[in-house]
Design a protein around this motif. Structure first.
Motif, PDB file in Angstrom:
ATOM      1  N   TRP A   1      -2.940  -4.256  11.502  1.00  0.00           N
ATOM      2  CA  TRP A   1      -3.900  -4.599  10.777  1.00  0.00           C
ATOM      3  C   TRP A   1      -5.085  -3.874  10.985  1.00  0.00           C
ATOM      4  CZ3 TRP A   1      -8.346  -7.761  11.419  1.00  0.00           C
ATOM      5  CH2 TRP A   1      -8.455  -8.135  12.811  1.00  0.00           C
ATOM      6  N   GLY A   2      -5.842  -3.317   9.765  1.00  0.00           N
ATOM      7  CA  GLY A   2      -7.165  -2.843  10.114  1.00  0.00           C
ATOM      8  C   GLY A   2      -8.180  -3.627   9.965  1.00  0.00           C
ATOM      9  N   ARG A   3      -8.898  -3.590  11.218  1.00  0.00           N
ATOM     10  CA  ARG A   3     -10.191  -4.361  11.249  1.00  0.00           C
ATOM     11  C   ARG A   3     -10.958  -3.943  10.036  1.00  0.00           C
ATOM     12  NH1 ARG A   3      -6.394  -4.260  14.963  1.00  0.00           N
ATOM     13  NH2 ARG A   3      -6.540  -5.623  16.731  1.00  0.00           N
ATOM     14  N   GLY A   4     -11.738  -4.851   9.774  1.00  0.00           N
ATOM     15  CA  GLY A   4     -12.776  -4.645   8.571  1.00  0.00           C
ATOM     16  C   GLY A   4     -12.289  -4.630   7.449  1.00  0.00           C
ATOM     17  N   THR A   5     -11.055  -5.080   6.958  1.00  0.00           N
ATOM     18  CA  THR A   5     -10.132  -4.960   5.921  1.00  0.00           C
ATOM     19  C   THR A   5      -9.781  -6.432   5.557  1.00  0.00           C
ATOM     20  OG1 THR A   5      -7.931  -4.922   6.695  1.00  0.00           O
ATOM     21  CG2 THR A   5      -8.949  -2.746   6.689  1.00  0.00           C
ATOM     22  N   ALA A   6      -9.154  -6.450   4.406  1.00  0.00           N
ATOM     23  CA  ALA A   6      -8.754  -8.141   3.980  1.00  0.00           C
ATOM     24  C   ALA A   6      -7.335  -8.264   4.399  1.00  0.00           C
ATOM     25  CB  ALA A   6      -9.159  -8.376   2.712  1.00  0.00           C
ATOM     26  N   GLN A   7      -6.770  -7.332   5.271  1.00  0.00           N
ATOM     27  CA  GLN A   7      -5.256  -7.558   5.690  1.00  0.00           C
ATOM     28  C   GLN A   7      -4.956  -8.593   6.818  1.00  0.00           C
ATOM     29  OE1 GLN A   7      -5.009  -3.219   7.216  1.00  0.00           O
ATOM     30  NE2 GLN A   7      -4.030  -2.764   5.228  1.00  0.00           N
ATOM     31  N   THR A   8      -3.974  -9.355   6.700  1.00  0.00           N
ATOM     32  CA  THR A   8      -3.751 -10.367   7.500  1.00  0.00           C
ATOM     33  C   THR A   8      -2.948  -9.900   8.652  1.00  0.00           C
ATOM     34  OG1 THR A   8      -1.720 -10.877   6.082  1.00  0.00           O
ATOM     35  CG2 THR A   8      -3.944 -11.945   5.628  1.00  0.00           C
TER      36      THR A   8
ATOM     37  N   TRP B   1       4.743  -4.976   5.563  1.00  0.00           N
ATOM     38  CA  TRP B   1       3.497  -4.763   6.257  1.00  0.00           C
ATOM     39  C   TRP B   1       3.190  -3.173   6.242  1.00  0.00           C
ATOM     40  CZ3 TRP B   1       5.352  -1.580  10.888  1.00  0.00           C
ATOM     41  CH2 TRP B   1       6.352  -1.628  10.993  1.00  0.00           C
ATOM     42  N   CYS B   2       3.632  -2.313   5.009  1.00  0.00           N
ATOM     43  CA  CYS B   2       3.637  -0.924   5.198  1.00  0.00           C
ATOM     44  C   CYS B   2       1.892  -0.732   4.905  1.00  0.00           C
ATOM     45  CB  CYS B   2       4.153  -0.292   4.016  1.00  0.00           C
ATOM     46  SG  CYS B   2       3.815  -1.050   2.369  1.00  0.00           S
ATOM     47  N   ALA B   3       1.141  -1.555   4.469  1.00  0.00           N
ATOM     48  CA  ALA B   3      -0.171  -1.527   4.109  1.00  0.00           C
ATOM     49  C   ALA B   3      -0.905  -1.714   5.461  1.00  0.00           C
ATOM     50  CB  ALA B   3      -0.613  -2.182   2.912  1.00  0.00           C
TER      51      ALA B   3
ATOM     52  N   MET C   1     -12.959   0.351   3.567  1.00  0.00           N
ATOM     53  CA  MET C   1     -12.085  -0.127   4.143  1.00  0.00           C
ATOM     54  C   MET C   1     -12.001  -1.572   3.620  1.00  0.00           C
ATOM     55  SD  MET C   1     -10.367   1.801   6.322  1.00  0.00           S
ATOM     56  CE  MET C   1      -9.556   1.031   7.576  1.00  0.00           C
ATOM     57  N   SER C   2     -13.034  -2.262   3.366  1.00  0.00           N
ATOM     58  CA  SER C   2     -12.716  -3.514   2.923  1.00  0.00           C
ATOM     59  C   SER C   2     -12.090  -3.801   1.638  1.00  0.00           C
ATOM     60  CB  SER C   2     -14.399  -4.476   2.598  1.00  0.00           C
ATOM     61  OG  SER C   2     -15.218  -3.496   1.494  1.00  0.00           O
ATOM     62  N   LYS C   3     -11.811  -2.993   0.951  1.00  0.00           N
ATOM     63  CA  LYS C   3     -11.035  -2.723  -0.249  1.00  0.00           C
ATOM     64  C   LYS C   3      -9.555  -2.878   0.311  1.00  0.00           C
ATOM     65  CE  LYS C   3     -14.300  -2.103  -3.361  1.00  0.00           C
ATOM     66  NZ  LYS C   3     -14.608  -2.979  -4.425  1.00  0.00           N
ATOM     67  N   LEU C   4      -9.226  -2.765   1.323  1.00  0.00           N
ATOM     68  CA  LEU C   4      -7.646  -2.822   1.707  1.00  0.00           C
ATOM     69  C   LEU C   4      -7.244  -4.175   2.136  1.00  0.00           C
ATOM     70  CD1 LEU C   4      -7.610   0.275   4.039  1.00  0.00           C
ATOM     71  CD2 LEU C   4      -7.239   0.248   1.669  1.00  0.00           C
ATOM     72  N   ASN C   5      -6.062  -4.484   1.494  1.00  0.00           N
ATOM     73  CA  ASN C   5      -5.522  -5.815   1.821  1.00  0.00           C
ATOM     74  C   ASN C   5      -3.935  -5.515   1.927  1.00  0.00           C
ATOM     75  OD1 ASN C   5      -4.129  -5.708  -0.702  1.00  0.00           O
ATOM     76  ND2 ASN C   5      -5.645  -6.459  -1.633  1.00  0.00           N
TER      77      ASN C   5
ATOM     78  N   ALA D   1       0.121  -2.389  -0.869  1.00  0.00           N
ATOM     79  CA  ALA D   1      -0.013  -0.956  -0.713  1.00  0.00           C
ATOM     80  C   ALA D   1      -1.017  -0.612  -2.013  1.00  0.00           C
ATOM     81  CB  ALA D   1       1.573  -0.384  -1.065  1.00  0.00           C
ATOM     82  N   SER D   2      -0.838  -1.269  -3.032  1.00  0.00           N
ATOM     83  CA  SER D   2      -1.835  -0.859  -4.174  1.00  0.00           C
ATOM     84  C   SER D   2      -3.357  -0.895  -3.993  1.00  0.00           C
ATOM     85  CB  SER D   2      -1.555  -1.625  -5.555  1.00  0.00           C
ATOM     86  OG  SER D   2      -1.705  -3.119  -5.000  1.00  0.00           O
ATOM     87  N   SER D   3      -3.549  -1.549  -2.829  1.00  0.00           N
ATOM     88  CA  SER D   3      -5.023  -1.676  -2.602  1.00  0.00           C
ATOM     89  C   SER D   3      -5.546  -0.238  -1.978  1.00  0.00           C
ATOM     90  CB  SER D   3      -5.392  -2.676  -1.372  1.00  0.00           C
ATOM     91  OG  SER D   3      -4.696  -2.107  -0.021  1.00  0.00           O
TER      92      SER D   3
END
Length: 192
Positions: free
Chosen positions: A61-68, A81-83, A99-103, A106-108
């Motif tokens: 997961w990318g820190r600074g993102t909305a990914q879980t 979990w591809c994104a 980077m904060s736009k990423l969740n 994949a579409s993020s």
């Protein structure tokens, strides 16, 4: 003689200025190429890893993102979990920008930056696997390009859904990469 020396000095100054302009442009291109190369190396270093990759010591997961994150509490896949994988690879290489736009979707990545049609090493490649859906549902990283062919590395792709590499015969937007994944476009990361 004095006139020749003056003309020679002017010519040297013009050459120096022209060389400076070329160098500045070259540095920008070199930095972008360097970031792309680092991203490709990081992605390729994870080949064969599952959702709890990192030698079983963590979640993508990318820190600074909305990914879980890719790894569930029981040590199995938390969700598609591809994104998470692409966000993690970008984060590991100091990608900045939005980077904060990423969740977890994949579409993020389409919200991170402007989609374009000519891939560069380190770019996110977006796919739509289901023609009825307008949202992109898979993302990977461009790690190589030769002519019209590209090689990508992505998480949660292939069988059994690990980090794997694929080479497509064309990078053209709108083409079917493998008969089931239509290429939507590419997004270039920005150094942080």
């Amino acid at each position: 003689m004095r006139k020749l020396t003056s003309l020679a000095a002017r010519g040297a100054a013009i050459t120096l200025l022209a060389g400076s302009a070329i160098t500045v442009t070259g540095v920008g291109n070199a930095q972008a190429a360097s970031l792309g190369a680092k991203i490709a190396t990081t992605a390729e270093g994870q080949l064969g890893a599952g959702p709890c990759g990192l030698n079983g010591k963590g979640s993508y997961w990318g820190r600074g993102t909305a990914q879980t994150g890719s790894c569930g509490r029981n040590g199995t896949e938390a969700h598609a979990w591809c994104a998470d994988f692409v966000g993690w690879v970008w984060w590991k290489n100091g990608v900045g920008g939005k980077m904060s736009k990423l969740n977890d979707l994949a579409s993020s990545f389409a919200k991170y930056g402007t989609m374009h049609s000519t891939p560069k090493i380190g770019d996110a490649i977006l796919y739509n696997q289901h023609t009825a859906s307008v949202e992109d549902d898979h993302v990977a990283i461009v790690v190589g390009r030769s002519g019209s062919k590209i090689t990508v590395v992505g998480g949660n792709q292939g069988s059994p859904g690990d980090v794997s590499s694929r080479t497509w015969s064309t990078y053209k937007v709108g083409s079917w990469a493998n008969g089931s994944q239509k290429i939507s476009g590419y997004v270039t990361p920005v150094a942080g």
